[in-house]
Write a protein that holds these residues in place. Sequence first.
Motif: not given
Length: 167
Positions: A7-13, A72-85, A87-89, A159-164
């Motif tokens: 998983l780590r190797t694939r994630g890095a890829g 009250k608590d400045p910790r935050i997480a933000v996600v920006v994502d796109g794609g439909e299929q 391999t486009d995610l 970028d799941f397009g990198k798998i393809r």
Amino acid sequence: MSGNGTLRTRGAGISMTKEEIDLFLSAERTCRVATIGGDGSPHVAPLWFVWDGAFLWLNSLVRSRRWTDLQKDPRIAVVVDGGEQFTDLRGVEVRGTAVSVGDVPRGSHPEVVARTVEDELLRGVELSFARKYAGRDEFTADGRHAWLRVTPHSVRSWDFGKIRRAR
């Protein structure tokens, strides 16, 4: 190799480069902002943003649960994502801390003309915001929003397009 190693190797890829992240965050328009409520529960809401290559800038209503949570608590997480299929995610997750910058709300002191380093910085952020969302070179503060600067502690991307492309 163990399952975790795979998983780590694939994630890095599938991670984006810094340049790919910058381009992606410049093009995408909506992020999802997660904050922690006073009772410890999460709150997630969509918001517009500007990425300057180092910080994520959020233009937030000051009378919102998000704003109250972050005071009250400045910790935050933000996600920006796109794609439909599959391999486009593509996406980026930024985890960090948020602080308010400038007038709260912005425009509450119209007599102040950019005179500090902070004000000059905000003028650049506001110009980028106006160009991105209004297609013009002028930002008008509405007296209801203010700026939050998110300092990233971690940035993760995919970028799941990198798998393809790797096959």
